[in-house]
Scaffold this motif. Structure first.
Motif, PDB file in Angstrom:
ATOM      1  N   THR A  72       0.847  -1.188   0.000  1.00  0.00           N
ATOM      2  CA  THR A  72       0.000   0.000   0.000  1.00  0.00           C
ATOM      3  C   THR A  72       0.882   1.238   0.000  1.00  0.00           C
ATOM      4  OG1 THR A  72      -1.703  -1.176   1.270  1.00  0.00           O
ATOM      5  CG2 THR A  72      -1.855   1.220   1.181  1.00  0.00           C
TER       6      THR A  72
ATOM      7  N   HIS B 174      -2.520   0.387  -4.366  1.00  0.00           N
ATOM      8  CA  HIS B 174      -1.971  -0.928  -4.040  1.00  0.00           C
ATOM      9  C   HIS B 174      -1.117  -1.441  -5.192  1.00  0.00           C
ATOM     10  CE1 HIS B 174      -4.576  -1.693  -0.468  1.00  0.00           C
ATOM     11  NE2 HIS B 174      -5.302  -0.764  -1.059  1.00  0.00           N
TER      12      HIS B 174
ATOM     13  N   ARG C 228      -6.562   0.609  -7.234  1.00  0.00           N
ATOM     14  CA  ARG C 228      -7.090   1.377  -6.106  1.00  0.00           C
ATOM     15  C   ARG C 228      -7.535   0.468  -4.964  1.00  0.00           C
ATOM     16  NH1 ARG C 228      -8.191   3.564 -10.907  1.00  0.00           N
ATOM     17  NH2 ARG C 228      -7.638   5.768 -11.237  1.00  0.00           N
ATOM     18  N   ASP C 229      -7.848  -0.751  -5.285  1.00  0.00           N
ATOM     19  CA  ASP C 229      -8.235  -1.751  -4.289  1.00  0.00           C
ATOM     20  C   ASP C 229      -7.691  -3.092  -4.736  1.00  0.00           C
ATOM     21  OD1 ASP C 229     -10.139  -3.970  -3.237  1.00  0.00           O
ATOM     22  OD2 ASP C 229     -10.609  -2.238  -1.982  1.00  0.00           O
TER      23      ASP C 229
END
Length: 286
Positions: free
Chosen positions: A62, A67, A125-126
């Motif tokens: 992160t 990520h 982003r995730d």
């Protein structure tokens, strides 16, 4: 291929060496390595690393709210550098696939040996946006992964045990090597169908899984990133040891070869002394 214990050791290493550091440059050197383009890698330049997690055999770094998710595949590895060379690397030369440079002057390289390029880097982003992460089953070393949870996963399975253990969608983090080791510890044939396991055998397999992975993690803990491959090999009892004596009974370790992999086992410990048949038959020789 790095599996759960080695990736967990890399996570711990990076948690110590990487968290809190600022990334100043990310250099992709192999065209095949980067699997995403939005956001661009430049989005994490100038940002601070805040966490490193393991998701099965994936590393999730992160940084700047994004990520950087990496799968080392069969021949990939992470090489830490206390001081990154000043001269920029040349794309397409050698195994170097991606370089991360930190403000401190240290950093790491992602490398991949061989001609089959499967090492994967995603910037998302995730982490759940990565298909391979989204499909992962439970982590076998998680506190919630008890014997009943394991039994529930196996319910309805009709595959051979070896294949089930390696399915990342069923259980995250176990690959070819540690599935061999788990089955040897459980004294079970890799070709035994899951639906034929009795309750006591499920318990035995669960205990072998937890102990084998747990012991491998402990052996790897604190080992420098550059020595983890050697540590893994030294701790294996049957995998990769075809023709050598079984450390438990002394019988000769045997192998079944497939098109792109092989498994190793001990006939005395696992198959009642009988060698396993050709892979196409998937049953014991009679």
């Amino acid at each position: 291929m790095p599996e759960l214990p080695e990736v967990e050791a890399l996570r711990e290493f990076l948690d110590t060496h990487l968290v809190g550091q600022e990334i100043v440059r990310v250099l992709p050197l192999a065209i095949s390595v980067l699997k995403t383009y939005d956001p661009p890698l430049s989005a994490i330049e100038g940002a601070e690393v805040t966490a490193v997690e393991r998701r099965g055999k994936w590393l999730d770094i992160t940084v700047g709210g994004l990520h950087l998710v990496t799968h080392l595949a069969r021949a990939g590895w992470l090489q830490w550098k206390d001081e990154v060379p000043a001269a920029p690397p040349r794309p397409g030369k050698g195994p170097l696939a991606l370089r991360v440079v930190l403000a401190s002057g240290s950093g790491f390289d992602l490398t991949e040996a061989g001609t089959t390029k499967r090492l994967a880097v995603h910037l998302v982003r995730d982490a759940g946006e990565v298909p391979g992460v989204a499909r992962l089953g439970p982590d076998p070393l998680a506190n919630a992964f008890d014997r009943d949870a394991f039994a529930a996963l196996l319910a309805g399975e009709r595959r051979q045990i070896k294949g089930a253990l390696r399915d990342q969608g069923l259980i995250a983090g176990i690959g070819n090597a540690y599935s061999d080791e788990i089955l040897h510890a459980a004294k079970m044939s890799p070709f035994k169908p899951v639906q034929n396991l009795g309750e006591d055998e499920i318990t035995t397999l669960y205990e072998a899984l937890r102990s084998t992975l747990g012991e491998a993690v402990e052996r790897s803990r604190g080992v420098a990133a550059g020595r983890l491959k050697a540590e893994k090999k030294s701790g294996l009892r049957v995998h990769g040891r075809t023709g050598q004596p079984c450390p438990v009974c002394g019988d000769t370790i045997r192998e079944v070869s497939f098109s792109d992999s092989s498994l190793q086992y001990c006939p005395t410990c696992q198959t009642g002394g009988k060698p396993l048949a050709d892979r196409r038959l998937s049953r014991l020789l009679k």
